[in-house]
Design a protein around this motif. Structure first.
Motif, PDB file in Angstrom:
ATOM      1  N   GLY A  88       0.810  -1.211   0.000  1.00 56.83           N
ATOM      2  CA  GLY A  88       0.000   0.000   0.000  1.00 56.83           C
ATOM      3  C   GLY A  88       0.844   1.263   0.000  1.00 56.83           C
ATOM      4  O   GLY A  88       2.050   1.221   0.244  1.00 56.83           O
ATOM      5  N   LEU A  89       0.220   2.384  -0.281  1.00 62.29           N
ATOM      6  CA  LEU A  89       0.937   3.653  -0.293  1.00 62.29           C
ATOM      7  C   LEU A  89       1.305   4.062   1.127  1.00 62.29           C
ATOM      8  O   LEU A  89       0.487   3.981   2.035  1.00 62.29           O
ATOM      9  N   ASN A  90       2.536   4.505   1.308  1.00 59.07           N
ATOM     10  CA  ASN A  90       2.982   4.960   2.625  1.00 59.07           C
ATOM     11  C   ASN A  90       3.195   6.471   2.606  1.00 59.07           C
ATOM     12  O   ASN A  90       2.913   7.143   1.616  1.00 59.07           O
ATOM     13  N   ARG A  91       3.722   7.025   3.687  1.00 62.73           N
ATOM     14  CA  ARG A  91       3.880   8.477   3.808  1.00 62.73           C
ATOM     15  C   ARG A  91       4.932   9.023   2.848  1.00 62.73           C
ATOM     16  O   ARG A  91       5.011  10.233   2.646  1.00 62.73           O
ATOM     17  N   ASP A  92       5.724   8.157   2.271  1.00 60.72           N
ATOM     18  CA  ASP A  92       6.728   8.606   1.310  1.00 60.72           C
ATOM     19  C   ASP A  92       6.276   8.436  -0.139  1.00 60.72           C
ATOM     20  O   ASP A  92       7.052   8.661  -1.063  1.00 60.72           O
TER      21      ASP A  92
END
Length: 246
Positions: free
Chosen positions: A163-167
């Motif tokens: 999944g998409l992370n904070r970066d």
């Protein structure tokens, strides 16, 4: 500010001109049944007699009758992995060198069913590709995701990769398809509903999904310069101590 280029060295797959996705739309329109067996693929082939009645024999009655196999209702070829050679053929039992490149999975099953009907009564053939995969690059790290199902979407691949992370820059996700010398590219923006619809596209084997990482220049600059500051501080401290001792 000119030094900020240093912090973009791991941003890849950029284009100096606007990306045109007309070719990609054509590719998407032909996606149904688009996967064709290619040289280098590995496939699992199972062949059963009598229309594959052994496959739906939950009580193993046929196994008891035939003694575990044979032409009387069992499977005459065990699960086996076959590799498609550079010339597009594979060496198959009884058939020998057989051209299978360019066939869809369903098409190859029908072809082998016809070929094996010369040796066995009412053969039932199952073909399963083993090395179909999608490459995920960028903020997700380098990952190779196997395509376990026939119809998997970009959203599913992103979920499987963590999944998409904070970066991750969810506004700039690129789905790259086709030969690398002339690929088709679709830019996906998950910040919008329209972008989510694009992310629901079905992926094909050998697709590349690139998620652009977010650059935090100040934080990365401080992190990179911290060792230098530490060395300078130690030298200055040592100098002050020596001067005080004098």
């Amino acid at each position: 500010m000119s030094g900020c280029k240093v912090y973009k060295q791991n941003i890849i797959l950029q284009s100096e001109s606007d990306i045109k996705s007309e070719n990609f739309k054509e590719e998407v329109s032909k996606i149904e049944g688009a996967y064709k067996i290619q040289a280098g693929d590995k496939i699992n082939i199972e062949v059963y007699t009598n229309k594959g009645e052994r496959v739906i024999d939950p009580n193993l009655e046929l196994n008891a009758i035939t003694g575990g196999g044979g032409a009387g209702g069992g499977r005459f070829m065990p699960d086996k992995e076959f590799e498609v050679l550079p010339n597009g053929t594979a060496i198959l039992p009884l058939l020998g060198e057989t051209k299978i490149e360019g066939y869809s999975i369903a098409g190859l099953q029908e072809k082998l069913k016809e070929e094996y009907s010369e040796y066995y009564i009412q053969p039932y053939v199952r073909v399963r590709p083993l090395n179909r995969r999608v490459v995920v690059l960028g903020a997700m790290g380098g990952q190779v995701i196997p395509l376990e199902n026939e119809k998997m979407t970009v959203l599913e691949i992103l979920a499987l990769s963590g999944g998409l992370n904070r970066d991750s820059k969810g506004r700039n996700i690129r789905l790259i398809r086709g030969p690398l010398d002339d690929p088709s590219v679709q830019v996906i923006n998950l910040a919008t509903i329209e972008g989510m619809q694009k992310a629901n596209l079905q992926v094909l084997p050998n697709d590349i999904i690139y998620v652009e990482p977010i650059r935090r220049i100040f934080t990365e600059s401080v992190r990179d310069i911290a060792p230098v500051i530490g060395v300078v501080t130690n030298v200055v401290t040592l100098f002050i101590v020596i001067e005080n001792l004098r």
